[in-house]
Design a protein around this motif. Structure first.
Motif, PDB file in Angstrom:
ATOM      1  N   LEU A   1      29.843 -24.240 -28.539  1.00 35.83           N
ATOM      2  CA  LEU A   1      29.264 -24.282 -27.199  1.00 35.83           C
ATOM      3  C   LEU A   1      27.866 -24.890 -27.226  1.00 35.83           C
TER       4      LEU A   1
ATOM      5  N   ILE B   1      32.132 -14.365 -28.259  1.00 32.30           N
ATOM      6  CA  ILE B   1      31.373 -15.542 -28.692  1.00 32.30           C
ATOM      7  C   ILE B   1      30.463 -15.152 -29.850  1.00 32.30           C
TER       8      ILE B   1
ATOM      9  N   LYS C   1      21.110 -14.835 -24.102  1.00 34.90           N
ATOM     10  CA  LYS C   1      21.515 -15.884 -23.152  1.00 34.90           C
ATOM     11  C   LYS C   1      23.045 -16.009 -23.112  1.00 34.90           C
TER      12      LYS C   1
ATOM     13  N   ALA D   1      25.534 -15.607 -19.985  1.00 36.29           N
ATOM     14  CA  ALA D   1      26.533 -16.649 -19.694  1.00 36.29           C
ATOM     15  C   ALA D   1      27.941 -16.047 -19.610  1.00 36.29           C
TER      16      ALA D   1
ATOM     17  N   GLU E   1      28.264 -14.214 -16.290  1.00 35.81           N
ATOM     18  CA  GLU E   1      28.426 -15.162 -15.177  1.00 35.81           C
ATOM     19  C   GLU E   1      29.739 -15.942 -15.274  1.00 35.81           C
ATOM     20  N   GLY E   2      30.034 -16.453 -16.480  1.00 36.37           N
ATOM     21  CA  GLY E   2      31.162 -17.368 -16.635  1.00 36.37           C
ATOM     22  C   GLY E   2      32.507 -16.665 -16.675  1.00 36.37           C
TER      23      GLY E   2
ATOM     24  N   VAL F   1      32.273 -20.694 -20.009  1.00 33.81           N
ATOM     25  CA  VAL F   1      30.987 -20.135 -20.469  1.00 33.81           C
ATOM     26  C   VAL F   1      29.939 -21.210 -20.775  1.00 33.81           C
ATOM     27  N   GLN F   2      30.393 -22.364 -21.307  1.00 31.58           N
ATOM     28  CA  GLN F   2      29.420 -23.363 -21.758  1.00 31.58           C
ATOM     29  C   GLN F   2      28.443 -23.834 -20.666  1.00 31.58           C
TER      30      GLN F   2
ATOM     31  N   LYS G   1      27.335 -22.270 -18.112  1.00 32.74           N
ATOM     32  CA  LYS G   1      26.390 -21.171 -17.828  1.00 32.74           C
ATOM     33  C   LYS G   1      25.366 -21.052 -18.954  1.00 32.74           C
ATOM     34  N   LEU G   2      25.832 -21.240 -20.180  1.00 36.11           N
ATOM     35  CA  LEU G   2      24.924 -21.131 -21.328  1.00 36.11           C
ATOM     36  C   LEU G   2      23.912 -22.286 -21.309  1.00 36.11           C
TER      37      LEU G   2
ATOM     38  N   GLN H   1      21.349 -21.640 -18.884  1.00 37.90           N
ATOM     39  CA  GLN H   1      20.391 -20.667 -19.426  1.00 37.90           C
ATOM     40  C   GLN H   1      19.379 -21.327 -20.353  1.00 37.90           C
ATOM     41  N   LEU H   2      19.867 -22.311 -21.117  1.00 39.95           N
ATOM     42  CA  LEU H   2      19.017 -22.975 -22.108  1.00 39.95           C
ATOM     43  C   LEU H   2      18.214 -24.113 -21.489  1.00 39.95           C
TER      44      LEU H   2
END
Lengths: 162, 206
Positions: free
Chosen positions: A18, A38, A66, A70, A73-74, B162-163, B165-166, B169-170
């Protein structure tokens, strides 16, 4: 045989990455306790937490947070567990330090609750003394009372030098 | 962990009325007053403190998974991890590392587990964020993680969800021509609409 996480970092794996930079990898491994788990781990190979440099551990912890957000949210979850299995006795099964972030929902079938032990005041007192006492950096070289006659001269001379 | 005293139905009703009329600041203050771990931090409730600095304390868990089980908590009241500033969180992990090392040396164990539960669904019991540091021995049965093989499509779906959203965040902008082959636009739009409010998860404890 190579390290599975080093292989993921090198791109030789079925796991999906990711995010990756010089210091940290965030990946969806091809195995997990529940879909959506994850893994965050340092790019460099460090077997256990105690061997991970402080600055890398700090970055991993911020990244884990973080990732947790994620996941909230995801994947629309209502909870996350963040777990480090440190050492084979703790169930660590790859020789590379990692933080696992596991999505949680009500009634998802996972249960990490351990049976709780009851400790007596004495046991608590003993543990308190054990853990608050400083760990000696060097073991004392000699225990004078147990010394046999044969070693006496050598130990005496060592004492004098000290 | 000590339980708060039971309230009569009248008292509960009164309490609910009071809570409704509170500002967010007052509510936060109220939560702190009710939090057992804030009272441990301030010394109102006695504990066996193993470590303390200006930001965190570590205490012996009185109902542990194993002898020597420690609870490491920020002195400031946070319910869940996402509320904690980066600097404070990374400090907590550094102290966790030091305490884990001490445990390996002093408790003669061959491993430690670091465990965090965020939210009731994750098994969080206390309303104060904490990191469990648990001494481990082979075959003790604590925290078994049984991993199973996941299929390729599932992995891709997770990455797709998820990616973004991550990366958000970053603070990394994702390139528009998406690399993923799976169609995602519709699903993504839906997800944007019902973003999870982390305060809701944190406030479940009140």
């Amino acid at each position: 045989m190579g390290c599975e996480y080093c292989e993921i970092a090198a791109g030789n794996s079925k796991s999906l990455i990711l995010h990756q930079d010089a210091e940290i990898v965030v990946a969806v491994k091809d195995t997990s306790v529940i879909p959506g788990q994850i893994t965050v781990f340092p790019t460099e190979h460090h077997p256990i937490m105690e061997l991970v440099p402080d600055n890398i551990l700090q970055k991993c912890s911020i990244m884990a947070n973080k990732v947790s957000v994620a996941i909230f949210e995801g994947l629309d979850t209502t909870g996350t567990n963040v777990i480090i299995q440190n050492g084979t006795a703790a169930g660590q099964n790859r020789p590379h330090f990692a933080i696992e972030i596991i999505p949680r929902r009500e009634n998802d079938g996972l249960d990490f609750q351990w049976p709780q032990k009851q400790l007596t005041e004495d046991e608590l007192g003993y543990l308190f003394n054990e853990l608050t006492e400083d760990v000696p950096e060097e073991k004392p070289a000699i225990k004078p009372k147990k010394v046999s006659g044969k070693d006496n001269y050598l130990l005496k001379s060592l004492k004098r030098k000290a | 962990m000590p339980n708060p005293p039971e309230l009569t139905p009248e008292q509960q009703k009164e309490l609910q009325e009071k809570l409704k009329n509170m500002s967010p600041e007052e509510l936060q203050e109220f939560q702190k007053q009710q939090c057992i771990f804030c009272q441990i931090v301030s010394g109102k409730i006695p504990s066996k403190k193993i470590y303390e600095d200006e930001k965190v304390i570590a205490i012996l868990d009185i109902n542990p998974a194993a002898k020597g089980h420690l609870l490491l908590l920020p002195k400031e009241h946070y319910s869940i991890m996402p509320q904690i500033p980066d600097e404070d969180l990374s400090h907590l992990f550094l102290i966790a590392k030091q305490l884990s090392k001490k445990m390996l040396q002093k408790m003669k164990v061959a491993g430690t587990s670091i465990f965090i539960a965020n939210g009731l669904a994750a098994g969080q019991r206390a309303q104060h964020f904490m990191i469990h540091i648990i001494p481990r021995k082979q075959g003790d049965g604590v925290l078994p993680l049984n991993e199973q093989l996941q299929d390729k499509e599932m992995l891709q779906n997770i990455k797709t969800a998820v990616q973004p959203k991550l990366l958000n965040q970053l603070g990394i902008k994702q390139k528009e021509p998406a690399v993923e082959k799976t169609p995602k636009s519709q699903k993504e739009e839906k997800e944007e609409d019902n973003d999870v409010n982390l305060d809701d998860i944190a406030n479940l404890f009140k």
